[in-house]
Design a protein around this motif. Structure first.
Motif, PDB file in Angstrom:
ATOM      1  N   GLN A   1      -4.316  45.725 -30.281  1.00 50.66           N
ATOM      2  CA  GLN A   1      -3.742  44.731 -31.201  1.00 50.66           C
ATOM      3  C   GLN A   1      -2.563  45.304 -31.972  1.00 50.66           C
ATOM      4  O   GLN A   1      -1.566  44.626 -32.216  1.00 50.66           O
TER       5      GLN A   1
ATOM      6  N   HIS B   1       0.231  45.037 -29.353  1.00 50.96           N
ATOM      7  CA  HIS B   1       0.582  43.733 -28.775  1.00 50.96           C
ATOM      8  C   HIS B   1       0.344  42.553 -29.716  1.00 50.96           C
ATOM      9  O   HIS B   1       0.703  41.427 -29.367  1.00 50.96           O
TER      10      HIS B   1
ATOM     11  N   VAL C   1       5.332  43.053 -33.598  1.00 54.00           N
ATOM     12  CA  VAL C   1       4.020  42.682 -34.131  1.00 54.00           C
ATOM     13  C   VAL C   1       4.107  42.676 -35.653  1.00 54.00           C
ATOM     14  O   VAL C   1       4.488  43.678 -36.254  1.00 54.00           O
TER      15      VAL C   1
ATOM     16  N   LYS D   1      -1.533  38.709 -29.063  1.00 51.27           N
ATOM     17  CA  LYS D   1      -1.727  38.571 -27.620  1.00 51.27           C
ATOM     18  C   LYS D   1      -2.978  39.304 -27.149  1.00 51.27           C
ATOM     19  O   LYS D   1      -3.489  39.017 -26.067  1.00 51.27           O
ATOM     20  N   SER D   2      -3.451  40.246 -27.942  1.00 53.51           N
ATOM     21  CA  SER D   2      -4.625  41.033 -27.559  1.00 53.51           C
ATOM     22  C   SER D   2      -5.889  40.421 -28.163  1.00 53.51           C
ATOM     23  O   SER D   2      -5.928  40.080 -29.349  1.00 53.51           O
ATOM     24  N   ASN D   3      -6.909  40.300 -27.326  1.00 57.04           N
ATOM     25  CA  ASN D   3      -8.202  39.771 -27.784  1.00 57.04           C
ATOM     26  C   ASN D   3      -9.255  40.863 -27.929  1.00 57.04           C
ATOM     27  O   ASN D   3     -10.407  40.565 -28.241  1.00 57.04           O
TER      28      ASN D   3
END
Length: 307
Positions: free
Chosen positions: A120, A123, A189, A126-128
């Motif tokens: 995270q 990115h 970010v 976009k990152s889970n």
């Protein structure tokens, strides 16, 4: 008889002229053997690292709250500003590094270290892969960027330095590792839904600045291995003279009182080996002392059981 003497002299001169030890190669070889070759011979001089250390966590609590420091630091209506006076004992050559030091703070705790999402940080939304950030993964149903306890507990005390009537400029750029800025924190970010809950941990982040430029956060996210550690706050890029008096105006925001922690402000110069660090000297003494004790023990055993 005279002719013989002349021939003998010519022979001697011929021997001297053709002596191989007088050739350039032989002369250089002889100098090499005698260690007379030209070389750089640096003369190492001891360099002194000058430090000023000031513990301020207790001194920056008003007298009425000395018996209940936790209630003071948690009460947002009370002013947290404080002034400290530092005296420079020896000349300090720029750059002068500013550190904050925390004691009895276990950043190496397993659950604390794991409470982050590197994907995270790089990115963003976009990152889970943020399950490791619990309990600071979501707030009011929305994801938190950056998530996790490490970012949530960001150090947020601030310092201003005054010498005479002039404020000393603090350079707060390039305090984090370049590899961290370029490879671990995304340039696109931005903080999102950060410190918006009812329980505020530490400092807030500017939502308009990308994480790669939030160097306070980057420095803080590189967790320490020991419970006493220093982290770089900035640099003073002008010399401080002996007997200078520095007035420090600080904001005592960070809560270390709940767990008996200590806060210190450190000003330090550095040498080619870095700042002051007693670990290497202590390690040498320990290893040397252990070797002496073991050698004496083996000597006694050998004398007792000699063949």
């Amino acid at each position: 008889m005279a002719g013989s003497s002349m021939e003998l002299g010519r022979a001697r001169s011929l021997v001297v002229r053709t002596n191989p030890t007088d050739s350039p190669i032989s002369t250089a070889l002889n100098k090499f053997k005698q260690q007379n070759l030209p070389a750089c011979k640096p003369v190492l001089k001891p360099s002194c690292v000058v430090e000023i250390v000031d513990r301020y966590d207790s001194g920056c609590v008003p007298g009425a709250f000395r018996s209940n420091k936790v209630s003071f630091i948690k009460d947002t209506s009370l002013p947290k500003n404080c002034s400290r006076i530092l005296k420079v004992r020896k000349h300090m050559k720029a750059p002068i590094y500013i550190y904050y030091q925390l004691d009895n703070y276990y950043q190496n705790h397993r659950r604390y270290v794991k409470s982050r999402s590197d994907q995270q940080l790089l990115h963003g939304l976009k990152s889970n892969k943020t399950s490791s950030c619990d309990p600071e993964e979501f707030n009011n149903g929305l994801p938190v960027v950056p998530c996790g306890l490490i970012a949530w507990s960001l150090f947020n005390d601030t310092y201003t330095f005054i010498r005479g009537t002039k404020e000393l400029r603090i350079n707060r750029t390039n305090i984090a590792w370049e590899s961290d800025r370029d490879s671990k924190f995304g340039k696109h970010v931005y903080p999102h839904n950060f410190q918006n809950g009812t329980l505020i941990g530490g400092g807030k982040l500017d939502p308009h600045i990308p994480l790669s430029d939030q160097e306070d956060l980057i420095v803080w996210m590189r967790t320490a291995a020991l419970p006493s550690f220093r982290k770089l706050y900035g640099r003073i890029e002008e010399d401080l003279e002996a007997d200078d008096v520095i007035v420090v105006h600080l904001m005592n925001n960070y809560n270390t009182y709940s767990f008996g922690g200590k806060k210190k402000l450190v000003l330090s110069t550095s040498s080619w080996l870095g700042g002051r660090n007693d670990f290497l000297g202590v390690a040498y003494i320990f290893v040397g002392g252990s070797s002496i004790i073991l050698s004496i023990a083996f000597l006694l055993l050998h004398m007792k059981n000699s063949r």
